[in-house]
Design an enzyme around this catalytic site. Structure first.
Site, PDB file in Angstrom:
ATOM      1  N   GLN A 119      43.406  40.507  53.504  1.00 21.93           N
ATOM      2  CA  GLN A 119      43.722  40.919  52.131  1.00 21.93           C
ATOM      3  C   GLN A 119      45.228  40.995  51.870  1.00 21.93           C
ATOM      4  OE1 GLN A 119      41.359  44.439  51.096  1.00 21.93           O
ATOM      5  NE2 GLN A 119      39.683  43.091  50.447  1.00 21.93           N
TER       6      GLN A 119
ATOM      7  N   MET B  30      34.591  30.647  17.881  1.00 16.93           N
ATOM      8  CA  MET B  30      35.849  30.019  17.493  1.00 16.93           C
ATOM      9  C   MET B  30      35.969  28.609  18.067  1.00 16.93           C
ATOM     10  SD  MET B  30      38.393  30.382  15.552  1.00 16.93           S
ATOM     11  CE  MET B  30      38.722  32.107  15.187  1.00 16.93           C
TER      12      MET B  30
END
Length: 580
Positions: free
Chosen positions: A132, A495
């Protein structure tokens, strides 16, 4: 030396009381000294020491456990927008930190003051591709106002003081501070916390130049057709009353950008509407008719200007902005007025002549009548069988009286809400303007409620955007934000579909979206809700939502292929705005 002789005693340095604190404790002390009361975050391995310290600070700091780090930073944005304070988000290293990137980009372009604190692997592991580990500093450099990695706990108080100072001064923006796990665990001699009020080479406010104020006033006083356009800079500068004083003394028509909505109440007699691609007809057309264009706290975004080579070429342009980088970036200013509009507007108002431009304002009202006839009346009072988004907003206005905070996601519902929502007070419009981030609405509404828990917060979201961050219903379930969620469902990514209809021969490519039973999903999170598809049920359903004591989800089925007009098509002039 004789014992009778006087001896000179050297002054001893003042003893500074020190306490042994861990880096993690120092982080939380910094937040408390900066007045932070709410944190939005998600724990993980690399930030675990900070969360361990937080266990002992739960009476001083409220932590809201979001369901995704993107939800955390959007909530911090919503909090900042409604409270006027710095929003704070926590995340761990690696994917936790990278999940913040969209929110950082959104906050950067929309000037939201945010401080994000991320955990990082032990300093000894940096550069080894540890578990990580990501280089979040280089990843976020383009989307932060400032970022910094701490590897030594002694830096924490001064770096966080600098972070808060940079985030909220000048043109606000997001700051990310990455702290290694070793620095979080490190004990050091803590000597207290001092707020930052100066950073070398950083000038948050330009020096106001009197000569530019005078030049601007002269142009304005000579103008026959002056036009004020204002943006979020008015809200960020807390200059709402100064704007009102300015336009009232000069008698100017004034229009807002999407981000400037609520800086001036929509009912003000000199408010002529919204600018931009889906803005009102009159302010767009009149931009190319005015003789002096006065831009206050706005950045001439392409959605406002349309084609730059055909934008306000007839006008003298006065640009008031705190960020010198925005002056002349897109539109060349005749007179640049650098500075905080809280400071520059009163100076300019003082030099104005009392004026009446009612004949000029009347020209806006004539064009407004045309828009009402061609677009607005039919959108707000439709005779069609299906409901329109506009009539839903009209009913919301009737019931809220314009006092609610309106948070929108991105899409057709956003433009309709911005066009028709009524605002009586500032900090009432929360939307993703510059980045246009779908998924913004729900988590931002959660943060907006924590920023202003005494106000009604209504999240208006489409059936597409809600599914991007729908997991944040879990945050509402656990912590009880009383957010009203209004889903306007047209069964399309509306949209995109509108553009495919208008500019791609109605070739609908992957815009028809299937949705779950939103009410059932909400009830799975113990949130009450309702779904309606008939006009006769709209008023009572909306009233029930607003009066409900707690979060509530109302899904309203609206016309599938309704379009948002007016519209300035991409690549055209604002004068070429089409009504249908």
């Amino acid at each position: 030396m004789s014992t009778l002789e006087k001896t000179e005693t050297k002054p001893q340095p003042e003893t500074i009381a020190t306490t042994q604190l861990s880096g993690s404790q120092a982080v939380l002390e910094a937040l408390i000294h900066e007045g932070v009361d709410t944190i939005f975050g998600y724990p993980g391995g690399a930030i675990m020491p900070i969360y361990d310290a937080l266990y002992d600070y739960n009476e001083k700091l409220t932590h809201i456990l979001v369901r995704h780090e993107q939800g955390g930073i959007h909530a911090a944005q919503g909090y900042a927008r409604t409270s006027g304070r710095v929003g704070v988000a926590f995340a761990t290293s690696g994917p936790g930190a990278t999940n913040l990137v969209t929110g950082l980009a959104d906050a950067m372009i929309d000037s939201n003051p945010i401080v994000c604190i991320t955990g990082q692997v032990f300093a000894s592991l940096l550069g080894t591709d540890a578990f990580q580990e990501t280089d979040i500093i280089n990843i976020t450099t383009p989307v932060t106002k400032w970022n910094y990695q701490i590897t030594d706990a002694t830096e924490i108080p001064s770096v966080l003081a600098k972070a808060f100072y940079i985030a909220q001064t000048g043109r606000p923006g997001p700051v990310l501070i990455d702290i290694t796990k070793s620095a979080q665990l490190q004990l050091f001699a803590y000597e207290g916390y001092t707020k930052c009020d100066h950073v070398r080479s950083y000038r948050p406010k330009p020096i106001v130049r009197k000569e530019y104020i005078e030049q601007a006033a002269e142009l304005i006083n000579q103008a026959k057709k002056p036009f004020v356009i204002f943006g979020q800079g008015v809200i960020l500068g807390q200059a709402e009353q100064d704007l009102k004083d300015f336009i009232e003394k000069g008698g100017f028509p004034a229009a807002t950008t999407v981000m400037g909505l609520s800086a001036l109440e929509t009912s003000h007699p000199q408010h002529v509407g919204m600018l931009g691609m889906h803005g009102n007809y009159a302010p767009n057309v009149m931009t190319n008719e005015c003789d002096v264009l006065i831009a206050i706290g706005m950045r001439f975004d392409d959605r406002v200007t349309g084609r730059l080579d055909k934008y306000a070429k007839q006008a003298k342009v006065i640009h008031l902005d705190i960020d010198p980088a925005e002056i002349d970036k897109n539109v060349k200013a005749t007179v640049p007025v650098w500075g905080d509009c809280k400071e520059t507007l009163p100076l300019l108002t003082e030099l104005l002549q009392q004026n009446d431009h009612s004949a000029w304002l009347a020209q806006f009202r004539e064009l407004e009548k045309e828009e009402i006839k061609e677009v607005i009346h039919n959108e707000l009072n439709p005779t069609s069988e299906v409901m329109t988004m506009g009539e839903v907003i009209r009913v919301l206005n009737e019931l809220s009286g314009g006092d609610a905070i309106i948070v929108t996601d991105v899409g057709q519902h956003q433009m309709v809400a911005c066009r028709y929502a009524q605002f009586n007070s500032s900090k009432s419009n929360v939307t993703s303007g510059g980045l246009g981030t779908m998924g913004f609405g729900l988590p931002a509404a959660i943060g907006a409620w924590y920023g202003a828990p005494h106000r009604d917060v209504v999240a208006i979201i489409g059936d597409g955007g809600i599914q991007m961050t729908i997991q944040e219903l879990g945050t509402i379930m656990q912590f009880g934000a009383k957010v009203k969620i209004l889903i306007l469902n047209n069964e399309f990514l509306g949209m995109v579909r509108q553009w495919q209809q208008l500019f791609h021969d109605k070739r609908y490519s992957f815009v028809n979206i299937t949705s779950p039973d939103f009410v059932a999903v909400a009830k799975g999170y113990y949130i009450d809700g309702n779904k309606i598809s008939q006009r006769k049920d709209l008023y009572d359903a909306m009233k029930t939502m607003l009066e409900h004591d707690g979060a509530y989800l109302l899904e309203v089925m609206v016309g599938k292929e309704n379009n948002v007009f007016p519209m300035v098509a991409q690549g055209t002039s604002v004068s070429e705005i089409r009504l249908k």
